[in-house]
Scaffold this motif. Structure first.
Motif, short mmCIF file in Angstrom:
data_model
loop_
_atom_site.label_atom_id
_atom_site.label_comp_id
_atom_site.label_asym_id
_atom_site.label_seq_id
_atom_site.Cartn_x
_atom_site.Cartn_y
_atom_site.Cartn_z
N GLN A 42 0.82 -1.22 0.00
CA GLN A 42 0.00 0.00 0.00
C GLN A 42 0.86 1.27 0.00
N ALA A 43 2.04 1.16 0.60
CA ALA A 43 2.93 2.33 0.67
C ALA A 43 3.66 2.56 -0.66
N GLY A 44 3.51 1.63 -1.60
CA GLY A 44 4.10 1.82 -2.93
C GLY A 44 5.53 1.32 -3.06
N ILE A 45 5.93 0.38 -2.20
CA ILE A 45 7.29 -0.17 -2.29
C ILE A 45 7.28 -1.30 -3.33
N VAL A 46 7.85 -1.04 -4.48
CA VAL A 46 7.85 -2.02 -5.56
C VAL A 46 9.22 -2.70 -5.63
N THR A 47 9.21 -4.03 -5.66
CA THR A 47 10.47 -4.78 -5.64
C THR A 47 10.60 -5.70 -6.84
N ASP A 48 11.76 -6.32 -6.94
CA ASP A 48 11.91 -7.40 -7.92
C ASP A 48 11.23 -8.65 -7.37
N THR A 49 11.39 -9.76 -8.05
CA THR A 49 10.61 -10.95 -7.69
C THR A 49 11.41 -11.96 -6.85
N SER A 50 12.60 -11.58 -6.35
CA SER A 50 13.37 -12.58 -5.59
C SER A 50 12.85 -12.67 -4.16
N HIS A 51 11.98 -13.64 -3.97
CA HIS A 51 11.33 -13.81 -2.67
C HIS A 51 12.35 -14.04 -1.57
N THR A 52 12.05 -13.49 -0.40
CA THR A 52 12.83 -13.51 0.85
C THR A 52 14.09 -12.66 0.81
N LYS A 53 14.50 -12.17 -0.36
CA LYS A 53 15.57 -11.16 -0.37
C LYS A 53 15.38 -10.21 -1.55
N ALA A 54 14.19 -9.68 -1.65
CA ALA A 54 13.86 -8.81 -2.79
C ALA A 54 14.57 -7.46 -2.68
N ALA A 86 5.55 -8.82 -10.18
CA ALA A 86 4.56 -9.85 -10.51
C ALA A 86 3.37 -9.80 -9.53
N ARG A 87 3.28 -8.72 -8.76
CA ARG A 87 2.18 -8.45 -7.83
C ARG A 87 2.07 -9.45 -6.67
N ASP A 88 3.22 -10.02 -6.29
CA ASP A 88 3.24 -10.86 -5.09
C ASP A 88 3.88 -10.08 -3.95
N VAL A 89 3.50 -10.46 -2.72
CA VAL A 89 4.15 -9.87 -1.55
C VAL A 89 5.58 -10.40 -1.46
N THR A 90 6.52 -9.50 -1.20
CA THR A 90 7.93 -9.90 -1.07
C THR A 90 8.46 -9.38 0.26
N THR A 91 9.58 -9.97 0.72
CA THR A 91 10.29 -9.38 1.86
C THR A 91 11.73 -9.09 1.44
#
Ligand code: ADP
Ligand code: ASP
Ligand code: MG
Length: 414
Positions: A94-106, A137-142
């Protein structure tokens, strides 16, 4: 303002963080606060994943881990509302933080802060869940362990904030981890260059990516205690730091693992193949040592270190390569650690490496691997020798609070 896990661990501390945020608002600042998961929540979530799966799916892991920070933000928003101010909590997405798709270390690719701007314009205090974003890819990442620091710095950059205050459970960045060296000295100022080396070599007080991001975007970090008002450590450009001592800090990590490839064929391209496989699996290789086969035809070996948490993935990534290029076997040393000395002053002073090696030698600590940069010397040692190594080096380079005249960048004390 960013509050780490210890600083929001229980109800009293959430309320304390809420009061601190409100007080900044009452001083006339527009405030965005990033919160970490409470106490050991992230560790507990990881443990609960491991209870149900031997190899948790990274996408689902991120769905799970991102909840910890959301809990903190929602609770803190409630506490702020009770103090007579209006707050809104937002997920990373929601805050607009857009990341790459490497899950757990995006990695953060973009910050689309329009929703935050809108909330600030409505006079709201904005609370953002740290350590997370939404992928392309619109998935939640960390963002990797300690990632809330990076959320905070990225928001500070996007919002053009005056400063990024990182509130934690120590009073700033010290000459060594104060949990190991009780007389470590609080550093009033550290350059980005030194802090990068410190974070990269294990000083978990600031996540490495947060420091990279701050340097690249010119964000001033003020790392300080959430329990006192005292100034902490400013992490700023080199031009703002004063004359530095030879060595600034001793850092350490107990979380290394070493892999040794036995019988590596002596052909061009073999190393490229090995490290491409690791890079494709998104594994950060740290130190690498390769020995050449000698004239007697003894076989060549190659050793390198990876974070212990990546050991299983590294083995999986290497399996196909072993067969393909004809490596005889892989050896594992999972319990390795690393101790480093960092200091911009060593660039122009010979003898630092000699002192590091002889100090460790005098302690009977065996150095397994060595790497250097212009301002850092790192030694891989057994994980159980790390604490002793840190104390010995801190002492040998006279880094203690009682040993160096304290600088006063904020003015001499009254
Ligand atoms: P937070 O939850 O606030 O993000 P962290 O646990 O990630 O806090 O980081 C703070 C911890 O970093 C300290 O409690 C300290 O033990 C550790 N640390 C390691 N090296 C250093 C250092 N050089 N200076 C200060 N703290 C350090
Ligand atoms: N909660 C996450 C962690 O424990 C992120 C953070 O605290 O910065 O790593
Ligand atoms: Mg942290």
């Amino acid at each position: 303002m960013k509050f780490g896990g210890t600083s929001v661990a229980d109800a009293e501390r959430i309320k304390r963080a809420a009061r601190r945020i409100v007080s900044a608002r009452e001083q006339g600042h527009r405030v965005v606060a990033v919160l970490s998961a409470r106490g050991k929540t992230t560790d507990e979530l990881i443990a609960s994943a491991e209870e149900v799966s031997t190899n948790p799916d990274p996408r689902e892991m991120d769905m799970l881990l991102s909840t910890g920070e959301r809990i903190s933000c929602a609770l803190c928003a409630m506490a702020i509302n009770d103090l007579g101010h209006r707050a809104i909590s937002l997920t990373g997405s929601q805050a607009g933080i857009v990341t790459d798709t490497s899950h757990t270390k995006a990695r953060i690719l973009d910050v689309r802060a329009d929703r935050i701007h809108q909330a600030l314009d409505e006079d709201l205090i904005v609370l953002v869940a740290g350590f997370q974003g939404v992928s392309t890819a619109r998935d939640v990442t960390t963002l990797g362990r300690g990632g809330s620091d990076t959320t905070a710095v990225a928001l500070a950059a996007a919002l053009d904030a005056e400063v990024c205050d990182i509130y934690t459970d120590v009073a700033g960045v010290y000459s060594a981890d104060p949990r190991i060296v009780p007389d470590a000295r609080k550093l009033p100022v550290v350059s980005f260059e030194e802090m990068l080396e410190m974070s990269a070599s294990g000083a978990g007080v600031l996540q490495l990516r947060s420091v990279e991001y701050a340097r690249n975007h010119g964000v001033r970090i003020h790392c300080r205690s959430s329990f006192t008002e005292a100034p902490g450590t400013l992490v700023v450009g080199e031009e703002e730091t004063m004359e530095r001592p030879l060595i600034t800090a001793v850092t350490h990590s107990r979380d290394e693992a070493r892999l040794t490839l036995l019988g590596v064929p002596d052909h061009p391209g073999v190393s490229g193949r090995i490290f491409t496989a690791l890079a494709e699996a998104n594994i950060n290789v740290d130190m690498i040592i390769q020995d050449e086969p000698d004239d007697d035809g003894a076989e060549a070996h190659m050793s390198f270190t990876v974070p212990r948490t990546d050991l299983r993935q590294a083995r999986a990534a290497l399996d196909p390569v072993v067969a393909e290029v004809g490596i005889r076997a892989i050896g594992e040393d999972p319990e390795m650690g690393k101790v480093s000395v960092v200091g911009a002053g060593m660039k122009s002073h010979p003898g630092v490496a000699a002192k590091v090696f002889s100090t460790l030698g005098d302690q009977g600590i065996n150095i397994e691997m060595i790497s250097t940069s212009p301002i850092k010397i790192s030694c891989v040692v057994a994980a159980d020798a790390v604490d002793r190594a840190v104390r010995a080096l801190h002492e040998a380079f006279d880094l203690g609070a009682d040993q160096i005249e304290v600088e006063h960048p904020f003015g001499a004390p009254a």
